[in-house]
Write a protein that holds these residues in place. Structure first.
Motif, PDB file in Angstrom:
ATOM      1  N   LEU A   1     -10.545   3.948   9.424  1.00 52.17           N
ATOM      2  CA  LEU A   1      -9.962   5.200   8.950  1.00 52.17           C
ATOM      3  C   LEU A   1     -10.064   5.318   7.436  1.00 52.17           C
ATOM      4  O   LEU A   1     -10.232   6.426   6.898  1.00 52.17           O
ATOM      5  CB  LEU A   1      -8.503   5.287   9.395  1.00 52.17           C
ATOM      6  N   SER A   2      -9.977   4.205   6.730  1.00 45.42           N
ATOM      7  CA  SER A   2     -10.088   4.220   5.267  1.00 45.42           C
ATOM      8  C   SER A   2     -11.456   4.737   4.836  1.00 45.42           C
ATOM      9  O   SER A   2     -11.572   5.518   3.879  1.00 45.42           O
ATOM     10  CB  SER A   2      -9.859   2.812   4.704  1.00 45.42           C
TER      11      SER A   2
ATOM     12  N   PRO B   1      -7.430  -8.599   4.611  1.00 48.65           N
ATOM     13  CA  PRO B   1      -6.815  -9.933   4.722  1.00 48.65           C
ATOM     14  C   PRO B   1      -5.760 -10.000   5.828  1.00 48.65           C
ATOM     15  O   PRO B   1      -5.665 -11.007   6.536  1.00 48.65           O
ATOM     16  CB  PRO B   1      -6.182 -10.151   3.344  1.00 48.65           C
ATOM     17  N   SER B   2      -4.992  -8.924   5.980  1.00 51.54           N
ATOM     18  CA  SER B   2      -3.968  -8.901   7.030  1.00 51.54           C
ATOM     19  C   SER B   2      -4.611  -8.953   8.411  1.00 51.54           C
ATOM     20  O   SER B   2      -4.135  -9.657   9.304  1.00 51.54           O
ATOM     21  CB  SER B   2      -3.111  -7.640   6.899  1.00 51.54           C
ATOM     22  N   ALA B   3      -5.689  -8.183   8.586  1.00 50.95           N
ATOM     23  CA  ALA B   3      -6.366  -8.162   9.882  1.00 50.95           C
ATOM     24  C   ALA B   3      -6.954  -9.534  10.224  1.00 50.95           C
ATOM     25  O   ALA B   3      -6.822 -10.018  11.355  1.00 50.95           O
ATOM     26  CB  ALA B   3      -7.468  -7.096   9.878  1.00 50.95           C
ATOM     27  N   LEU B   4      -7.591 -10.151   9.242  1.00 50.87           N
ATOM     28  CA  LEU B   4      -8.167 -11.480   9.478  1.00 50.87           C
ATOM     29  C   LEU B   4      -7.076 -12.503   9.777  1.00 50.87           C
ATOM     30  O   LEU B   4      -7.227 -13.351  10.674  1.00 50.87           O
ATOM     31  CB  LEU B   4      -8.985 -11.921   8.262  1.00 50.87           C
ATOM     32  N   LEU B   5      -5.976 -12.425   9.034  1.00 53.36           N
ATOM     33  CA  LEU B   5      -4.877 -13.371   9.232  1.00 53.36           C
ATOM     34  C   LEU B   5      -4.261 -13.218  10.616  1.00 53.36           C
ATOM     35  O   LEU B   5      -3.991 -14.224  11.296  1.00 53.36           O
ATOM     36  CB  LEU B   5      -3.823 -13.160   8.150  1.00 53.36           C
ATOM     37  N   THR B   6      -4.028 -11.981  11.036  1.00 50.50           N
ATOM     38  CA  THR B   6      -3.440 -11.772  12.358  1.00 50.50           C
ATOM     39  C   THR B   6      -4.390 -12.219  13.460  1.00 50.50           C
ATOM     40  O   THR B   6      -3.954 -12.784  14.467  1.00 50.50           O
ATOM     41  CB  THR B   6      -3.077 -10.293  12.556  1.00 50.50           C
TER      42      THR B   6
ATOM     43  N   LEU C   1      -8.106  -0.032  -2.277  1.00 53.26           N
ATOM     44  CA  LEU C   1      -6.791  -0.634  -2.080  1.00 53.26           C
ATOM     45  C   LEU C   1      -6.482  -0.800  -0.600  1.00 53.26           C
ATOM     46  O   LEU C   1      -5.975  -1.842  -0.167  1.00 53.26           O
ATOM     47  CB  LEU C   1      -5.716   0.236  -2.741  1.00 53.26           C
ATOM     48  N   SER C   2      -6.795   0.217   0.184  1.00 51.05           N
ATOM     49  CA  SER C   2      -6.535   0.154   1.617  1.00 51.05           C
ATOM     50  C   SER C   2      -7.310  -0.986   2.270  1.00 51.05           C
ATOM     51  O   SER C   2      -6.761  -1.769   3.048  1.00 51.05           O
ATOM     52  CB  SER C   2      -6.912   1.488   2.270  1.00 51.05           C
ATOM     53  N   LEU C   3      -8.593  -1.090   1.927  1.00 47.51           N
ATOM     54  CA  LEU C   3      -9.428  -2.141   2.515  1.00 47.51           C
ATOM     55  C   LEU C   3      -9.011  -3.530   2.030  1.00 47.51           C
ATOM     56  O   LEU C   3      -8.970  -4.484   2.816  1.00 47.51           O
ATOM     57  CB  LEU C   3     -10.898  -1.891   2.180  1.00 47.51           C
ATOM     58  N   CYS C   4      -8.692  -3.631   0.731  1.00 45.92           N
ATOM     59  CA  CYS C   4      -8.320  -4.934   0.167  1.00 45.92           C
ATOM     60  C   CYS C   4      -6.981  -5.433   0.706  1.00 45.92           C
ATOM     61  O   CYS C   4      -6.718  -6.649   0.699  1.00 45.92           O
ATOM     62  CB  CYS C   4      -8.255  -4.850  -1.353  1.00 45.92           C
ATOM     63  N   LEU C   5      -6.119  -4.519   1.160  1.00 43.48           N
ATOM     64  CA  LEU C   5      -4.833  -4.928   1.711  1.00 43.48           C
ATOM     65  C   LEU C   5      -4.885  -5.068   3.234  1.00 43.48           C
ATOM     66  O   LEU C   5      -4.205  -5.924   3.805  1.00 43.48           O
ATOM     67  CB  LEU C   5      -3.747  -3.909   1.318  1.00 43.48           C
TER      68      LEU C   5
ATOM     69  N   PHE D   1       0.832  -1.206   0.000  1.00 46.42           N
ATOM     70  CA  PHE D   1       0.000   0.000   0.000  1.00 46.42           C
ATOM     71  C   PHE D   1       0.864   1.253   0.000  1.00 46.42           C
ATOM     72  O   PHE D   1       0.567   2.222  -0.717  1.00 46.42           O
ATOM     73  CB  PHE D   1      -0.921   0.014   1.221  1.00 46.42           C
ATOM     74  N   ILE D   2       1.929   1.247   0.813  1.00 47.41           N
ATOM     75  CA  ILE D   2       2.809   2.422   0.877  1.00 47.41           C
ATOM     76  C   ILE D   2       3.446   2.692  -0.484  1.00 47.41           C
ATOM     77  O   ILE D   2       3.502   3.835  -0.943  1.00 47.41           O
ATOM     78  CB  ILE D   2       3.887   2.212   1.956  1.00 47.41           C
TER      79      ILE D   2
END
Length: 211
Positions: free
Chosen positions: A185-186, A105-110, A98-102, A77-78
């Motif tokens: 925030l997105s 998955p990271s939030a669910l995985l963590t 893009l922010s939500l799509c990235l 994203f950066i």
């Protein structure tokens, strides 16, 4: 009322950057504990090499995989944000997607990783993880006849391994909370961008009428 969405854009990037930095720290600590276990498990008597099936390191491997994936997605994203050709600052919908799509998955995985690792830790003493084992015996004293053993055949580093294991687990929880906040925030940033663009159009229309 005119809204300036620029601070929200900066906050978004800051959270992704912090999440990436935290993921690197988690990856380093989790990988180090697993490396020590793999190197010493067959030789260090404190790891009970006669019963290797007693240990479950899947949680540590999950932390490594989760942190690696999160780091890649946050950095993605950066990088996409700073590419001039994309001009995401002028494309609020694309930026938000893009922010939500990235982040999602990271939030669910963590979250899944934290839950999974916590479940494995609760299986002790039937099965032990690196965290439960090192934290359990970090202050144990060796027998007198074992005092002369080399440092890599004792539990002298169990204290640091215990702390590193806990950091990897709770750090992953922190990353989940940051990514969850970033998803909210997105949405807020997208609304602010839309509102700002609308106000700019109105001002331009009014200026055109007056002229």
């Amino acid at each position: 009322m005119k809204i300036n969405p620029a601070p929200l854009h900066i906050a978004q990037l800051a959270i992704f950057g912090l999440s990436a930095a935290m993921s690197i720290a988690i990856l380093g600590t989790a990988a180090h504990t697993l490396d020590v276990f793999n190197k010493q498990q067959s030789s260090n008597p404190w790891w009970l090499p006669l019963w290797p099936q007693h240990f479950d390191v899947q949680g540590t491997k999950a932390l490594i995989g989760s942190s690696t994936t999160t780091f890649v997605l946050c950095i993605a994203f950066i990088v996409l944000t700073v590419i001039p050709q994309l001009n995401l600052a002028a494309k609020p919908t694309l930026r938000a997607l893009l922010s939500l799509c990235l982040a999602l998955p990271s939030a669910l995985l963590t979250l899944v990783t934290v839950i999974y690792t916590h479940i494995l830790n609760n299986d002790s003493p039937d099965l032990d993880t690196i965290q439960t084992w090192t934290c359990k015996y970090k202050n144990a004293q060796p027998l007198d006849q074992d005092m002369a053993l080399p440092t890599n055949m004792g539990n002298g580093n169990f204290g640091s391994l215990c702390k590193e294991s806990k950091f990897a687990l709770y750090g992953t929880l922190v990353v989940f909370l940051m990514l969850s906040a970033n998803m909210g925030l997105s949405v807020v940033t997208w609304l602010a961008d839309k509102w700002s663009a609308r106000q700019t159009r109105k001002e331009a229309e009014m200026a055109g009428v007056q002229s």
